[in-house]
Each structure stands twice: as structure tokens, then as C-alpha cells.
Design a protein around this motif. Structure first.
Motif, short mmCIF file in Angstrom:
data_model
loop_
_atom_site.label_atom_id
_atom_site.label_comp_id
_atom_site.label_asym_id
_atom_site.label_seq_id
_atom_site.Cartn_x
_atom_site.Cartn_y
_atom_site.Cartn_z
N LEU B 228 34.14 25.73 57.65
CA LEU B 228 35.61 26.49 57.58
C LEU B 228 35.82 26.70 56.19
N LEU B 229 35.93 25.70 55.37
CA LEU B 229 36.24 25.76 53.95
C LEU B 229 35.31 26.85 53.30
N GLU B 230 34.12 26.72 53.26
CA GLU B 230 33.32 27.94 52.88
C GLU B 230 33.51 29.35 53.23
N LEU B 231 34.03 29.42 54.57
CA LEU B 231 34.57 30.70 55.00
C LEU B 231 35.77 31.25 54.34
N LEU B 232 36.77 30.23 54.18
CA LEU B 232 38.07 30.44 53.89
C LEU B 232 37.87 30.73 52.21
N GLU B 233 37.14 30.08 51.59
CA GLU B 233 36.79 30.32 50.21
C GLU B 233 36.13 31.73 49.99
N SER B 234 35.26 32.15 50.89
CA SER B 234 34.73 33.42 50.97
C SER B 234 35.68 34.59 50.92
N VAL B 235 36.66 34.42 51.49
CA VAL B 235 37.66 35.57 51.70
C VAL B 235 38.71 35.56 50.54
N LYS B 236 38.60 34.83 49.56
CA LYS B 236 39.53 34.48 48.55
C LYS B 236 40.25 36.09 48.07
N PRO B 237 41.27 36.20 47.70
CA PRO B 237 41.81 37.44 46.88
C PRO B 237 40.91 37.87 45.57
N VAL B 454 34.72 22.39 84.91
CA VAL B 454 34.66 22.59 83.53
C VAL B 454 34.47 24.09 82.95
N ASP B 455 35.02 23.88 81.82
CA ASP B 455 34.71 25.40 81.09
C ASP B 455 34.34 24.89 79.43
N LEU B 456 33.92 25.78 78.68
CA LEU B 456 33.65 25.21 77.45
C LEU B 456 34.19 26.43 76.24
N ARG B 457 34.84 25.79 75.34
CA ARG B 457 35.48 26.57 74.28
C ARG B 457 34.58 26.44 72.97
N THR B 458 34.09 27.72 72.73
CA THR B 458 33.26 27.56 71.40
C THR B 458 33.99 28.09 70.37
N PHE B 459 33.75 27.46 68.93
CA PHE B 459 34.37 27.83 67.87
C PHE B 459 33.56 28.74 66.89
N THR B 460 33.86 29.88 66.73
CA THR B 460 33.05 30.74 65.78
C THR B 460 33.95 31.10 64.58
N VAL B 461 33.16 30.91 63.56
CA VAL B 461 33.53 31.01 62.23
C VAL B 461 33.17 32.36 61.59
N LEU B 462 33.81 33.30 61.15
CA LEU B 462 33.32 34.67 60.54
C LEU B 462 33.77 34.80 59.14
N GLY B 463 32.81 35.01 58.32
CA GLY B 463 33.30 35.32 57.10
C GLY B 463 32.58 36.49 56.43
N LYS B 464 32.81 36.57 55.22
CA LYS B 464 32.05 37.81 54.45
C LYS B 464 30.79 37.23 54.43
N ASP B 465 29.83 37.96 54.84
CA ASP B 465 28.33 37.67 55.01
C ASP B 465 27.99 36.28 55.68
N LYS B 466 28.98 35.85 56.48
CA LYS B 466 28.77 34.47 57.05
C LYS B 466 29.13 34.45 58.53
N GLU B 467 28.21 33.70 59.32
CA GLU B 467 28.66 33.47 60.64
C GLU B 467 28.47 32.22 61.21
N PHE B 468 29.14 31.46 61.99
CA PHE B 468 28.91 30.00 62.31
C PHE B 468 29.49 29.87 63.66
N VAL B 469 28.83 29.27 64.27
CA VAL B 469 29.16 28.77 65.76
C VAL B 469 29.03 27.01 65.66
N LEU B 470 29.93 26.62 65.80
CA LEU B 470 30.08 24.99 66.07
C LEU B 470 29.08 24.51 67.23
N LYS B 471 28.10 23.75 66.97
CA LYS B 471 27.06 23.42 68.00
C LYS B 471 27.53 22.24 68.73
N GLY B 472 28.64 22.64 69.80
CA GLY B 472 29.13 21.74 70.64
C GLY B 472 30.33 22.60 71.39
N GLY B 473 31.33 22.50 70.95
CA GLY B 473 32.55 22.92 71.39
C GLY B 473 33.09 22.13 72.39
#
Lengths: 315, 502, 283
Positions: B228-237, B454-473
Motif C-alpha cells: 500500500l505504501l509503495e502504491l501511495l508513493e507511486s502516485v505522488k504529486p 460465507v463470502d470473500l472480500r479481496t483487496f486490490t491495490v492499483l498504482g502507477k504500473d503496479k497492481e497487487f491483490v492481497l493473497k487472502g482477503g
């Protein structure tokens, strides 16, 4: 660090420390009075009044017959009374909550356990036979908290702010205890053999400050007013002394503001000034007029706290 | 696809036989439901066999004691939410179940690729509807999807968010239906919450039953914060070298405050409230003990309407006056971008297969549940005639509020829902009642394992040239028997979710 | 020859109790466009608080104030000097084949491009029976219909202060048939949008030397988009087209997008706000 969060941490430190001193004061006064050498010091009313005096809420009606259970409940577990132990711990936790991201999980968990212990403590047991158990537990928990603060936090601004809160509060509480016991020593003079300077209350005071053993070791004599006050106010090696607390505050404010530039408006300047006032004082100068000394030091501690607030918490 | 699923007479339910497993000996399996731990032939799935055996070695008493310890650990850590009673505030923990859900690598691959596909498509959709609006002009989705959405922000028209990212963080709610396929129920791209519970559940399970982890190769979930931090840093002003990132929270009385503080702490950034920030000359600063310090990226956990009282809701005390102007000028990044709410509207959901096809030229990897739009007269009529076999959902509510499940309504309630839908057709969509899969779940009251949806909520992080899905949810469990709504605000619990390595 | 304008805007806020934290945002600067230019801004406040210029979410210039000390009273004075070209509102060409414009208005692209000014907001929503209050006549041009609407609104509402306030819903205005310039503008916008014409609310100043109606505060009118012509200003309060005397500040869907003064004030007790505006011009 955010100014608001620093303020919360500062007060977290203060409330933790305050809860401990109140708890120990209740414990030591209650139990040492049971077999005190003179009648006055054994008197229940006398002890209960001393407790109320110490938390800053003295009973004004001299004839009123205080009920032990009421007084103990009020100071210990009354959630509606702001100076009670339970309120102090609630405030400490609330302050910790809003700074949760800055403190360690271990510290937060310890505070949280502490809080649950206190709010779940049964009132009936506390006022009947739980006083010792409860107050000892509170004192021990605060030791654990200080251990977690020292041992699990980065020694940076966060640590410095909490430590300043703890030490300013410690100096304040020690002074308040001195004030209360000074008052008790005056009131309990009832014969030739128990003059003010040799009052039993000085021993109680030292025990309230957990400093009795070390004091005996240092002076090798029965505590007197002079030696007790010297030890608790001026001796920098006594970990509970006002002097020691001021030294700690001085050290921690420098972590917040390492600037060496002359600035007479800074907190560091004010702390240094207060500290140097007591560093080279003779206890005899204080003994002459204890009342003014107590007023002065309390005022200085309030000034320091206000200054900290102004310089660091109030952008 | 209309399934009524608990009309099965009790005598048709089968108990697990031939198991010496006392902990599961009273487990009642309803064959009409898709049970996550059984295969088609009624055998325990291979991935669950080991776990089943390991848990079977415990007696129910052991299990009760472990469960209680796990609960008190949550309680001591203050992973709680507050319930406001008449004269006191009670703290409660989110119910947590020690029996994990296991997802095998093949299934996970579908979920992960599907989540990324949806997040990317939604991001392109948001860019388009705040710029050229090609998808509207090409008549793929109707214009009223944006004109009548309260979450479409006119102020975002023509704004280019840094890195072109709108939905930096998406929460996709996925279920497994009776047919064994995964369906998406909802995309959450405003401020999806729950990720901290994924990590807490794992920690709690590790502490309680460390032995079971030796037998499985499970993906870690603790790497969320760094991603998440890497993503947030990737979209800096623009023009910022090392960005100063903060998390903004509505405050410690918010029910998700634990999560906000957890994320700030694990990313090692400041957790701020609106009052800690101020805007000067269109730059954002935080008030620190050393004076003002510039803030470059804000992971905001405050809804659009509250971020800036000068631009949006003037009564908001949570936000920062002037924040939006600073954002629009490009001096600070907000994640997620303002205005993302328009795309997690349930009306947009129904167009997701088309939206994916339009922007990515791909077939959707995860299925969509068929949706009837009450705004269309013919579909409205169908909905009114079939309410008893449909789920009626308001298009713009989150958290499971306002949902009516047709086969649970009395005649009078059906009439009430009909009247409400007729009065505000645009406000409602309807879907066939999906049969969420079930999973053995420990139930406190009966001290035994029972089937729960049950259901499943997945968490996807989308950044500049970056994508990540938390392996679990977050596997959410509807704790009331037969209940389909898994949201924690509706009394749901959760489970640790293991994604196995290949 | 352009005219030189000077506008003075005054506001005074008085509070019963101390105000410790306050933010104001003014949306009062004449916008620069092809007829208004060389805008000079002078802005002062009684607390000498720093003034910041910024741009709001809709792209218009704002002034912001955040005093650092507590107060009970604050006054603001803004002076704007600028030049303005003479505007001839009738200087345009209407294609004699009026169906082209009507057809364009029906196209999806047109509706998408102008969706912001075609949708109904809380200030421009009409009850179902009110929707037919003014119907376009398709045998005349869109512009002619709008002029007729301008006249209709002017006749329908009697300019009266003190009957409506900022939050008065349109249906009450229609019922009372009384209101001020905002109400005229909102009614025009609502009815034009129902007939498919993108219409935006305009906030600005009116040079009253010429005897127009309004009060000594900011004025409101509308701009409607006529296919083939572009945005045209209509002032239903005065039954005229916007001209040289109309000094535009900003536009939006309705009043909410254009509120001249927004304040975020944390204070107890009551407060009073007084505004005044004066417009002077010379050739």
C-alpha cells in the motif's frame, strides 16, 4: 509528530503516573495507619481526610463523619469523579487510543489490559477488602507501562513527550504528597514525644513515595522532617525526588528541541531555570517555610506544563 | 438460477458418517448447499483433509478454550468496536472463527486475475466518464448512470489524478454460488475496509493453533502495508522527490478507527484527523510539534462529501477547508480519488461485463449476478411480479443496509417493498437470490460446528504500473443460521483465509 | 471603447461569542472572458488576515481568509477594477432552418456534452404538475422560445425581497409568485432544462445606474446554450438579455455552485452578516 497527538501522549504519561501515586497514597496511608504509634494517626477520619486532601478535594466540614466505603469508592472507582483512579486510567487509555499508530502494540495492549482490569473490578469487593489487592495491582501495572514505554518505544520525540508528562506529573504528585503529609504532621502533634519534626507521618510519606528503604540506607537514621524533605525534594539520586524529575524533564525537552541557541522564551530555558533553582539549595532554606516552597514548586510545574503546551502542542 | 435453499426437510440432512472426529461429529450437512470443504462426491476436499484431521485431534473442550483465548487476545489488543447502549458504551470484538477457509491455487488464480481485471476496468471507466465520456457516446452504458448518480462529482470533470489512478484501493466482494463458480456481488471503491482484520485473524490463528501452519504452504498476508505504501508513493504529486504520506481518519470514535491506526502504524506514517491539517496557498500541511510539515499523499478514509467543507458538505468538521483546491491543482494526491463512488453504484455493477469488454476487450473472469433495473419499465414489472424470489437492493447504500430478501418477507412486507420500489424505481435493483457457499463455522451458542454462509472480500491495490491483490482477503460469515448478509454491521463474523502456494 | 468598471464589495460579520477558528471563501471576482478583462483585485479585512487566491472545484477564482486570532467582528472590503467591451446581445445569426438546432438538441452527444446543465438539482426541481408551466413552441426558434420564457418568468414572479431566502424551494416560489433574482434564475433554468436546453445559473454584478431591478447585493441571471449560437445570457428579473451592465463572476448548476461567500465558523451563539455592493462605470 503531530502536535495534537503529542499533547495526547503527554497527558497519557501524566495520567498513568497520577493513577499510581493516588493508588499508593491510598494503600500506604490506609494500612500504616492501622497500627500507627499515636491515636491521631490511627484515627479513621484523619486518614480519610488526608486522602481527600491529597487528591485536591479536602473535606471542609470539620464535623462531618466520613464513611470509609464512600471515600474509598470515590477516590478509587467512581467513574463520575474526575480525580479517581478509574478516571485517570480511562483518560490515559483515551489519550493512548488517539495515538495508537505511534505507540507499540505491546504498550497499547498493556494499557488496554490495565483499563479492563480497573473497569471490571467489583465495587463491593474493593470497598470491603480489595483495597490492597487493587492498589498494589494498579501500582504494578503502571510499572509495567513504564517498562513498555522505555523498552518498546523508539527513544525519539514520542518517548520524550511521554517521559516529560510522566516526570512533570511525578514531581507534582510528590509535592502534593509532601503537602498532604506536612498538613497531617501539623495536625497529628499531640504530645511531647511526637513533635512535628519526628512525626510518624514522615515515615508514611516516604513509603507513599516508595522511598523509605533507600532513605534509611542513605541517612541510617529515623526519618525527620528535614531529612525526609531533603531526600524527596533535593536528592537527585532518589528516583522519586523533585530534583530527579526535573533533571529528567530537562533531559527530555532537549530531545524535542536540541537547539542550543539562547532563547529565553523556550521550554528548555524555563525548565533549566527551575531546575537550577533547586540544584544548589539547602534544605534548611526550604524547611523554614515549607508552605511557600510547596506553592512555588507547584506553580513552577504548572508554568512548565503550560510552556510545553504553548511551544509544542499548539501550532 | 432461482434457488430456495433452506426448504430442505430436516430428515434429508445428512450427518457426516465414518469419522472418528468428535469435534465434527454433530456437523449437519445440508446437501442442497455448496459446502466449501466437500467435493462433488461428498468427500472432504483434499486441501481440507489435513486440517480436518488436525482439528479432529482436539476435543470440543480444547477448542472452546482456544476460541476463548483468541477472543481475549482480540479484546486485549483493543481490536474492538463500540456499541452505544442506553447509559454506557460497550466494547465488542468482531466475531472471529478459528476454523480457516482454504482457497486452492487454481481457484485463487481466478479470483486474483478477476479482481485485477475489474479494478482496471473500473479505473478506465472513471477516467472516461470524467473526461471524454466515450462509453456513454457509444451507448454501452446509459447516460443516466451518471446524470442521476449522487456520487458523480462535477468538480472532477477534466481532472487528471496523478498516475491516472482513481481507485487505488478496491474491495471486491466475491461469493461462490451453488454451481461452484465465483460471482462478484459488489465492488467497493470508496473506502473499503476490513483489511486489518485479515491480518489480525491470521495473527490470532497463528497464536492459537500454530501447529496447523506447519502442514500448509500458505501465502503471507502481512505484506499489505508495504504494498500500500509503495502504491501511495507511486502516485505522488509532480515535483515531489520523497513524498510525505498520511492516513486521514474521521477520529477514534469511528468504527474503523482500529484499521486506520493499524494501517498508519504498519506503513510508518502519521495518522491525522482533519483538524491536524491545513491548507495554505493550495499546499497541504500538518501541524507537528516542530511546526508545519508538508503533506503530499493522503490515504483518506473519509467520504467525498466530508473532505472539504468549502467545496462539499459545509457542515463537515472532519475535512480540511481548501483541500479540494489543493488536490485539483495537483499539489496533493488523494487516494482513492474523489468521485470514485459513482462507479461502485450498484447500477454500474450491472454493466460490469460490458465495461470490461469495452475497455479491456476481455471476457469477464469473475461472473456478475444478473441484475434487473427497476428503472426499466419491463424489468420493473418482472421485479414486482417476482419479489418473493429476488433480492431487492438500494443502488446507493453500503454495508448491507436496506436490502430485502424476497423469500423471507411476509405478504404485508412484500406489498411494502413493492410500493417503495414503485415510488422510486431508479433507487432499486433486483437480483436472483444467490446461494452463497457455506463453510463449517464454530458456533458459540451450541458449542459445535455448523454450516454458515460465507463470502470473500479481496483487496486490490492499483498504482502507477503496479497492481497487487492481497493473497487472502476477508472471509465474512453470516453468523445467524440461514442468514445471507455477511456485513459486520449486520452481525457478521470473519475467518482467516488461506491461499495456498502452488 | 471599453468601459472601465469599479466594483466595491463590502461584508460585515458580527458574532455574539468569540470565534476562534474561521475560514471564509469568497466567490466574487469578475471572471475574465472575451468581454471582461484586465481585472485588478484589492482585498482587505479588518483583522489584517492573510488573503489567499485559489481556484474552486469549478475553475473560478476565489479569495480565502483564515484569521489566526480570535475575534467577534470582521469586515471585508473588495475592490475590483476592470475593462469591459460593449456587449450587443443580439449580434448573432439564427439559421432559418430551425429544425437543425432542435435535432441537435435531441442527439445523445449533445446531452452527454451538456449533461451538467441539463440535470435537475435541489434548486431546479419542479413538481410533476409544474413541469408543464412553460412549453416550447417548436414552430419558432429555440432562441425565440427562450426569450419568451424570459418574459414569462418576468411576468410570473413579482420581484419582492424578504419573501424567499437562500434555501427556499422552487415550488414555494411558484406558489407565492414572489421572489428575488435567484428565484427568477432558478425558475428559468428549471423550465429551460425541461425543454431540453442546457442552462446555467450565473452569479455576478449588475450596474444599476441604468435603472435595472435588483438590490444592492449580487445579482443572478442565467445562460442558456442555443445550438448553432452558443451560450446566451438571459436576465429574467429584468426581462432582458444580459448586456454590458451584467458583470459575470461565475456560473454553475444553481446557487449552490455559486454562493458568493462560504464560511466555516466554529462558534456558539448568533451572528449577523451584512453585504453591500456598489458598481460604478465610466466610458
Amino acid at each position: 509528530m503531530l502536535a495534537r497527538v503529542a499533547n495526547n501522549l503527554f497527558w497519557m504519561g501524566r495520567y498513568i503516573e497520577r493513577s499510581e501515586h493516588v493508588a499508593r497514597y491510598l494503600n500506604v496511608n490506609y494500612f500504616s495507619s492501622l497500627d500507627a504509634p499515636n491515636l491521631k494517626s490511627q484515627d479513621r477520619q484523619f486518614v480519610l481526610r488526608s486522602m481527600l486532601f491529597m487528591v485536591g478535594d479536602p473535606e471542609k466540614d470539620a464535623k462531618k463523619n466520613l464513611k470509609e466505603e464512600d471515600v474509598l469508592y470515590k477516590i478509587g472507582l467512581d467513574p463520575t469523579y474526575g480525580a479517581s483512579i478509574i478516571s485517570n486510567i480511562k483518560f490515559a487509555r483515551e489519550n493512548a487510543n488517539s495515538a495508537r499508530d505511534l505507540i507499540s502494540t505491546e504498550l497499547y495492549e498493556a494499557i488496554n489490559k490495565f483499563y479492563h482490569f480497573v473497569i471490571n473490578y467489583p465495587k463491593e469487593i474493593f470497598v470491603k477488602n480489595g483495597l490492597h489487592d487493587f492498589t498494589t495491582h494498579v501500582a504494578e501495572m503502571t510499572d509495567i507501562l513504564r517498562g513498555k514505554i522505555r523498552g518498546t518505544l523508539l527513544h525519539d520525540a514520542t518517548y520524550a513527550v511521554i517521559s516529560m508528562g510522566i516526570n512533570i506529573e511525578r514531581a507534582t504528585q510528590i509535592t502534593r504528597m509532601i503537602n498532604a503529609k506536612y498538613n497531617d504532621a501539623l495536625l497529628s502533634q499531640d504530645g511531647e514525644n511526637d513533635r512535628f519534626s519526628k512525626s510518624f507521618e514522615w515515615t508514611t510519606l516516604l513509603k507513599c513515595a516508595e522511598s523509605y528503604d533507600m532513605m534509611r540506607r542513605f541517612y541510617k537514621k529515623t526519618p525527620t522532617s528535614i531529612s525526609t524533605l531533603e531526600f524527596l525534594i533535593l536528592n537527585p539520586n532518589c528516583p522519586r525526588s523533585v530534583m530527579n524529575s526535573l533533571n529528567q524533564v530537562n533531559q527530555h525537552v532537549k530531545m524535542l528541541n536540541p537547539e542550543k541557541r539562547y532563547n529565553k522564551d523556550s521550554t528548555a530555558f524555563l525548565i533549566g531555570r527551575v531546575r537550577s533553582e533547586y540544584e544548589f539549595k539547602y534544605i534548611e532554606e526550604i524547611d523554614k517555610d515549607i508552605k511557600s516552597f510547596i506553592e512555588n514548586i507547584l506553580r513552577s510545574l504548572v508554568d512548565i506544563s503550560d510552556k510545553v503546551d504553548e511551544e509544542f502542542f499548539n501550532y | 438460477m432461482f434457488i430456495a435453499f433452506y426448504h430442505v426437510p430436516f430428515n434429508k440432512r445428512i450427518s457426516m458418517t465414518n469419522i472418528e472426529n468428535q469435534i465434527f461429529s454433530s456437523y449437519q450437512r445440508n446437501p442442497e448447499l455448496y459446502d466449501e470443504i466437500y467435493d462433488k462426491n461428498g468427500k472432504i476436499k483434499e486441501v481440507y483433509q489435513k486440517l480436518f484431521k488436525l482439528y479432529g485431534e482436539h476435543s470440543i473442550i480444547d477448542y472452546v478454550s482456544l476460541n476463548n483465548k483468541a477472543k481475549s487476545s482480540f479484546f486485549n489488543q483493543g481490536i474492538t468496536f463500540q456499541v452505544y447502549g442506553d447509559n454506557n458504551v460497550q466494547e465488542k470484538i468482531f466475531p472471529f472463527d478459528l476454523f480457516p477457509r482454504i482457497i486452492d491455487p487454481v481457484d485463487w488464480d481466478i479470483i486474483e486475475r478477476g479482481s485485477i481485471q475489474r479494478s482496471k476496468a473500473l479505473n478506465l471507466f472513471l477516467w472516461d466518464i470524467y473526461h471524454d465520456k466515450k462509453i456513454l457516446k457509444d451507448k454501452v452504458v446509459p447516460i443516466d448512470l451518471i446524470t442521476s448518480s449522487a456520487n458523480y462529482l462535477d468538480q472532477m470533470n477534466g481532472v487528471n489524478p496523478p498516475g491516472g489512478i482513481y481507485n487505488h484501493i478496491s474491495g471486491t466482494d466475491v461469493i461462490k454460488h451453488k454451481d461452484g463458480k465465483y460471482y462478484v456481488l459488489e465492488d467497493n471503491i470508496r473506502c473499503p475496509s476490513g483489511v486489518s482484520y485479515v491480518i489480525c485473524n491470521r495473527t490470532a490463528l497463528k497464536k492459537a493453533l500454530f501447529g496447523v501452519f506447519n502442514h500448509y504452504q500458505t501465502h503471507t498476508v502481512t505484506n499489505y502495508a508495504e504494498n500500500l505504501l509503495e502504491l501511495l508513493e507511486s502516485v505522488k504529486p509532480k515535483g515531489v522527490d520523497i513524498p510525505n504520506v498520511v492516513v486521514i481518519t474521521p477520529g477514534m470514535y469511528n468504527s474503523a478507527f482500529y484499521e486506520h491506526s493499524y494501517l498508519a502504524k504498519t506503513m510508518g506514517v502519521e495518522l491525522v484527523e482533519g483538524r491536524d491539517l491545513f491548507v495554505e496557498n493550495d499546499f497541504v500541511y500538518m501541524k507537528t510539534i516542530k511546526g508545519p510539515e508538508r503533506v503530499d499523499v493522503i490515504y483518506r478514509r473519509i467520504d467525498d462529501q466530508f473532505i472539504d467543507p468549502l467545496e462539499f458538505n459545509p457542515d463537515s468538521v472532519l475535512g480540511v477547508p481548501g483541500l479540494f483546491a489543493a488536490y485539483k491543482k495537483g499539489n496533493v494526491t488523494l487516494a482513492n480519488a474523489p468521485g470514485t463512488g459513482v462507479a461502485d453504484d450498484k447500477a454500474v455493477y450491472t454493466y460490469m461485463p460490458k465495461i470490461i469488454k469495452y475497455y479491456l476487450d476481455e471476457e469477464p473472469i469473475l461472473n456478475n449476478v444478473h441484475t434487473y433495473h427497476c428503472s426499466r419499465p419491463d424489468e420493473l414489472q418482472y421485479v414486482l411480479d417476482h419479489i418473493h424470489e429476488l433480492v431487492i437492493k438500494p443502488v446507493d447504500e453500503a454495508g448491507g443496509y436496506g436490502i430485502s430478501i424476497g423469500n423471507k418477507l411476509t405478504k404485508a412486507e412484500i406489498e411494502k417493498v413493492k410500493a417503495e420500489v414503485k415510488a422510486n424505481p431508479r433507487k432499486y435493483v433486483a437480483q436472483p437470490i444467490m446461494s452463497l457457499s457455506v463453510h463449517p463455522t464454530y458456533i458459540d451458542d451450541t458449542e459445535s460446528f455448523e454450516q454458515r454462509h460465507v463470502d470473500l472480500r479481496t483487496f486490490t491495490v492499483l498504482g502507477k504500473d503496479k497492481e497487487f491483490v492481497l493473497k487472502g482477503g476477508l472471509t465474512r460469515v453470516a453468523l445467524k443460521r440461514g442468514n445471507l448478509i455477511v456485513n459486520s454491521s449486520q452481525g457478521g463474523g470473519s475467518k482467516d483465509t488461506w491461499v495456498l502456494k502452488k | 471603447m471599453p468601459r472601465e468598471f469599479e466594483i466595491t464589495y463590502n461584508a460585515e460579520n458580527v458574532y455574539d461569542d468569540w470565534v476562534h477558528d474561521a475560514h471564509w471563501q469568497f466567490l466574487i471576482i469578475p471572471v475574465e472572458n472575451e468581454s471582461q478583462y484586465e481585472v485588478e483585485i484589492e482585498f482587505e479585512n479588518s483583522l489584517f488576515a492573510h488573503t489567499e487566491e485559489s481556484i474552486n472545484g469549478f475553475g473560478f477564482k476565489t479569495l480565502r481568509i483564515h484569521p489566526k486570532k480570535k475575534f467577534k467582528k470582521i469586515t471585508f472590503e473588495a475592490k475590483f477594477k476592470f475593462k469591459k467591451e460593449e456587449v450587443d446581445p443580439y449580434n448573432f445569426y439564427i439559421n432559418p432552418d430551425i429544425s437543425i438546432a432542435y435535432n441537435e438538441m435531441q442527439s445523445l452527444d449533445f446531452k452527454i456534452t451538456h449533461e451538467r446543465y441539463l440535470k435537475f438539482t435541489s434548486f431546479t426541481t419542479l413538481d410533476s404538475e409544474q413541469k408543464g408551466l412553460f412549453k416550447f413552441n417548436n414552430s419558432i426558434s429555440i432562441f425565440d422560445n427562450l426569450e419568451a420564457l424570459n418574459h414569462w418568468v418576468f411576468e410570473y414572479i413579482k420581484f419582492t425581497t424578504g419573501v424567499t431566502e437562500v434555501g427556499t424551494p422552487l415550488k414555494d416560489v411558484i406558489f407565492e409568485k414572489k421572489g428575488v433574482c435567484q428565484d427568477f434564475a432558478h425558475l428559468f433554468a428549471a423550465l429551460a432544462r425541461i425543454n431540453g436546453v442546457p442552462t446555467r445559473y450565473v452569479s455576478g454584478y449588475l450596474d444599476q445606474e441604468s435603472g435595472y431591478m435588483g438590490d444592492s447585493q449580487m445579482h443572478a441571471w442565467v445562460e442558456a446554450f442555443v445550438p448553432g449560437i452558443g451560450w446566451k445570457g438571459f436576465d429574467p428579473t429584468n426581462n432582458i438579455l444580459a448586456n454590458t451592465n451584467h458583470i459575470k463572476v461565475c456560473h454553475g448548476k444553481d446557487y449552490n455552485d455559486c454562493a458568493p461567500l462560504k464560511g466555516i465558523i466554529h462558534s456558539h451563539g448568533k451572528h449577523k452578516t451584512v453585504h453591500s455592493v456598489s458598481v460604478e462605470s465610466q466610458q
